[in-house]
Design an enzyme around this catalytic site. Structure first.
Site, PDB file in Angstrom:
ATOM      1  N   ARG A 196      33.284  46.530  37.824  1.00 38.45           N
ATOM      2  CA  ARG A 196      32.691  45.387  38.532  1.00 38.45           C
ATOM      3  C   ARG A 196      32.638  45.789  39.998  1.00 38.45           C
ATOM      4  NH1 ARG A 196      33.794  39.008  38.024  1.00 38.45           N
ATOM      5  NH2 ARG A 196      32.375  39.445  36.312  1.00 38.45           N
ATOM      6  N   HIS A 203      24.162  41.452  35.588  1.00 31.18           N
ATOM      7  CA  HIS A 203      25.381  41.138  34.840  1.00 31.18           C
ATOM      8  C   HIS A 203      25.049  41.278  33.346  1.00 31.18           C
ATOM      9  CE1 HIS A 203      29.296  39.792  33.999  1.00 31.18           C
ATOM     10  NE2 HIS A 203      29.285  38.585  34.513  1.00 31.18           N
ATOM     11  N   GLN A 217      27.174  39.679  30.441  1.00 31.46           N
ATOM     12  CA  GLN A 217      27.021  38.226  30.409  1.00 31.46           C
ATOM     13  C   GLN A 217      25.764  37.843  29.626  1.00 31.46           C
ATOM     14  OE1 GLN A 217      29.121  35.733  32.007  1.00 31.46           O
ATOM     15  NE2 GLN A 217      27.917  34.518  30.575  1.00 31.46           N
ATOM     16  N   ASP A 250      23.947  28.893  37.714  1.00 31.36           N
ATOM     17  CA  ASP A 250      25.065  29.703  38.207  1.00 31.36           C
ATOM     18  C   ASP A 250      25.367  29.213  39.624  1.00 31.36           C
ATOM     19  OD1 ASP A 250      26.989  31.678  38.591  1.00 31.36           O
ATOM     20  OD2 ASP A 250      25.548  33.307  38.878  1.00 31.36           O
ATOM     21  N   CYS A 301      27.530  30.707  33.312  1.00 29.44           N
ATOM     22  CA  CYS A 301      28.358  31.901  33.081  1.00 29.44           C
ATOM     23  C   CYS A 301      29.817  31.671  33.484  1.00 29.44           C
ATOM     24  CB  CYS A 301      27.775  33.087  33.837  1.00 29.44           C
ATOM     25  SG  CYS A 301      27.619  32.800  35.606  1.00 29.44           S
ATOM     26  N   ARG A 356      31.797  36.282  25.324  1.00 26.90           N
ATOM     27  CA  ARG A 356      31.959  37.504  26.120  1.00 26.90           C
ATOM     28  C   ARG A 356      32.786  38.521  25.331  1.00 26.90           C
ATOM     29  NH1 ARG A 356      31.479  37.456  31.621  1.00 26.90           N
ATOM     30  NH2 ARG A 356      31.650  39.693  31.310  1.00 26.90           N
TER      31      ARG A 356
END
Ligand code: CP
Ligand code: NVA
Length: 301
Positions: A98, A125, A128, A219, A259, A287
């Protein structure tokens, strides 16, 4: 050997990975296939879901993971990414990272001799988006649907554009003009969409975007790394909140997705995110299942 830095990297394998995720979730597959394998997990930003789900995924697949906060690594003191990539390649079987800058992950992947999986950058992402599609498949049964993404055309939005275009799902992004998704990704998604019959729309008009929508997604307005623009962003996105009035513009049986982490009262109201249309906890659970499929796909011998 492949990498997962962008959804584009798995454009020919998305369906296969999603099917594998469903199979792993149902428990019908011998899932100790990563016995003896190790995954290095480098984090330059905070995480709850990504960290825990990758960790548990490796454990459940018979392997192990190593949590490496970048500030504790020599990388955080300026050791070149290339040396880190080459050295880790001699110890472990894969790297999940990340990172603040997407370009750093591209460099890491170029220098590494093992698969590199992005756990979020400023650009995308991908893990996700896979979990999101698994959730839509479970709740809606197919991808012959329309998703509306409201708010910031950010990393999460960019990956959704790509995965929807690949799966033939319609996507409408409602956002202010100055916060549109990445232009190159939008163009790539539009090119893919021509072959999959997915409709892609980027608009400032909330009513148009939400019309006939099966999934409403949002988001945060201030992503990790955007903190210095907080006030400006809150003002720019104030009309794009997902509240019950917005949900009522979508189909009656539309689901709400996020998310996470979410800020109630900003991009979404409590009434919606904690209400009966919300599937956020199923989405977060997925996930784990989606990443088990990703790890199996990239790390199996
Ligand atoms: N959605 C997501 O990636 O959550 P974390 O930041 O908690 O990992
Ligand atoms: N767009 C958000 C997603 C967090 C999972 C961020 O980058 O902070």
């Amino acid at each position: 050997m492949g990498n997962l830095l962008s959804i584009y990297d798995i454009k020919d394998d998305v369906n296969k990975i999603l099917d594998l995720a469903s199979e792993l979730k149902s428990g019908h597959l011998n899932n100790r296939n990563l016995n003896g394998k190790s995954l290095a997990m480098i984090f330059q930003k905070s995480s709850t879901r990504t960290r825990v789900s990758f960790d548990v995924a490796m454990y459940q697949l018979g392997g192990q993971s190593l949590f490496l906060s970048s500030k504790d690594l020599q990388m955080g003191r300026g050791e070149p990414i290339s040396d880190t990539a080459k050295v880790l390649s001699r110890y472990v079987d894969g790297i999940m990272i990340r990172a603040l800058k997407h370009q750093d992950v591209v460099e890491l992947a170029q220098e590494a001799e093992i698969p590199v999986i992005s756990g979020l950058t400023d650009l995308e992402h991908p893990c996700q988006a896979l979990a999101d599609m698994l959730t839509i498949k479970e709740h809606k049964g197919d991808f012959n649907r329309k998703i509306t993404y409201m708010g910031d055309g950010n990393n999460v939005c960019n990956s959704l554009l790509l995965i929807c275009s690949i799966l033939g799902m319609d996507i409408s992004v409602a956002c202010p003009n100055e916060y549109k998704p990445n232009i190159d990704i939008t163009n790539t998604a539009k090119t893919i969409a021509k072959n999959t019959n997915s409709k892609i729309e980027i608009t400032e008009n909330i009513e148009d975007a939400l019309k006939d929508s099966d999934v409403v997604y949002t988001d945060v307005w201030v992503s990790m790394g955007d903190e210095s623009e907080e006030e400006k962003r809150k003002k720019a996105f104030s009309q794009y909140q997902v509240n019950q009035k917005a949900m009522n513009l979508a189909k009656e049986d539309a689901i709400f997705m996020h998310c996470l982490p979410a800020i109630r009262g900003e991009e979404v109201t409590s009434e919606v995110i904690d209400g009966k249309q919300s599937v956020i906890i199923d989405q977060a659970e997925n996930r784990l299942h989606a990443q088990k499929a990703v790890l199996y796909h990239f790390l199996k011998a």
